[in-house]
Write an enzyme that holds these catalytic residues in place. Sequence first.
Site, PDB file in Angstrom:
ATOM      1  N   GLY A  38     -76.387  10.533   7.804  1.00 10.81           N
ATOM      2  CA  GLY A  38     -77.683   9.851   7.890  1.00 10.81           C
ATOM      3  C   GLY A  38     -78.200   9.732   9.306  1.00 10.81           C
ATOM      4  O   GLY A  38     -77.734  10.422  10.217  1.00 10.81           O
ATOM      5  N   GLU A  42     -84.004  16.469  13.265  1.00  7.27           N
ATOM      6  CA  GLU A  42     -84.352  17.871  13.003  1.00  7.27           C
ATOM      7  C   GLU A  42     -83.119  18.759  12.780  1.00  7.27           C
ATOM      8  O   GLU A  42     -83.208  19.762  12.087  1.00  7.27           O
ATOM      9  CB  GLU A  42     -85.193  18.450  14.151  1.00  7.27           C
ATOM     10  CG  GLU A  42     -86.670  18.236  13.993  1.00  7.27           C
ATOM     11  CD  GLU A  42     -87.245  18.880  12.724  1.00  7.27           C
ATOM     12  OE1 GLU A  42     -86.913  20.038  12.419  1.00  7.27           O
ATOM     13  OE2 GLU A  42     -88.018  18.208  12.023  1.00  7.27           O
ATOM     14  N   GLY A  43     -82.007  18.412  13.418  1.00  7.23           N
ATOM     15  CA  GLY A  43     -80.778  19.188  13.202  1.00  7.23           C
ATOM     16  C   GLY A  43     -80.389  19.156  11.727  1.00  7.23           C
ATOM     17  O   GLY A  43     -80.115  20.198  11.111  1.00  7.23           O
ATOM     18  N   HIS A  44     -80.389  17.959  11.142  1.00  2.98           N
ATOM     19  CA  HIS A  44     -80.078  17.838   9.716  1.00  2.98           C
ATOM     20  C   HIS A  44     -81.121  18.586   8.871  1.00  2.98           C
ATOM     21  O   HIS A  44     -80.784  19.296   7.930  1.00  2.98           O
ATOM     22  CB  HIS A  44     -80.090  16.366   9.288  1.00  2.98           C
ATOM     23  CG  HIS A  44     -79.077  15.504   9.965  1.00  2.98           C
ATOM     24  ND1 HIS A  44     -79.414  14.468  10.803  1.00  2.98           N
ATOM     25  CD2 HIS A  44     -77.716  15.503   9.921  1.00  2.98           C
ATOM     26  CE1 HIS A  44     -78.323  13.870  11.241  1.00  2.98           C
ATOM     27  NE2 HIS A  44     -77.274  14.477  10.726  1.00  2.98           N
TER      28      HIS A  44
END
Length: 290
Positions: A38, A42-44
């Site tokens: 959580g 932006e990486g996720h």
Amino acid sequence: MNATPPRPRLVKTVDELRGILDGVRRSGRRIGLVPTMGALHEGHLSLIRASKAEYDYTVVTIFVNPSQFGLGEDLTEYPRTLDADMDALTGCGADLVLAPSDEEVYRPGHATWVEVGAGAEPLEGRHRPGHFRGVATVVLKLFNMVGAQAAYFGQKDYQQVLVIKLMVADLDLPIEIRVCPIIREPDGLAMSSRNACLSPDARQQALVLWKSLCLAGELVEQGECDTRIIAERMRQTIAMAKDARIDYVALVDPDTLEPVDRVEGRTLAAVAVHIENTRLIDNCLLKAES
Ligand code: AMP
């Protein structure tokens, strides 16, 4: 008329998840999984987009896994922002979010753990004993809960990917592991949920991780191959941040994580640094001209 972007469905229990995914599978759709803790950035989202591009149905898990945090680490301070995460996920391609409680994942009496091998010992493993045991166990549980065809991970956690790939091979898990590139802020800092814990001053100082990796790349480009010299220059760069405390600066074989004396072919440069109270990691692959 503007259509409202689709918001993924949120479930909190494994029973609910399985009920929905049974239907998804019955309809012949293939499932991609993106495990996260959580505080999405932006990486996720890049992992979710990659899953969306390749699979029919994307499941995101949001779970701050207590068993991968050691004593004295930041389990209680780790950012938990489920409402904002659900907003961030709106319109980005996720179909279902599993955000279970600690008790849902580790029921009373939980006693079974994945024993990880030598690949988990150096670097993160040395500084965070038990970390990869916790990671591998929760990832295996998430794989079993979701039953996806593929799972997406970031190169940001380079060693984690190695440990998980080895677990998948060793335990014959029927899942593809996909690895996506590191997404960075415009100034180079690798995106991380922990960046939210940095004060404005520490945020500036945190740039030394990326600077040290860039320097390593430049030195190799200039023909420097001696990893002791490169590591020393990287340490000097990191030490320019007044609140930096280095856990490691490593130049290692990218497959075995064994230290190497010379950069020949591909070499992984990996750093872990505390800035004030926040521990950050970053890495890049160095390539020497042959
Ligand atoms: P975390 O929520 O930190 O456990 O990360 C969940 C997944 O997102 C892991 O596979 C990470 O490697 C990946 N990830 C985290 N930060 C980044 C980033 N800056 N770029 C790409 N992937 C990332």
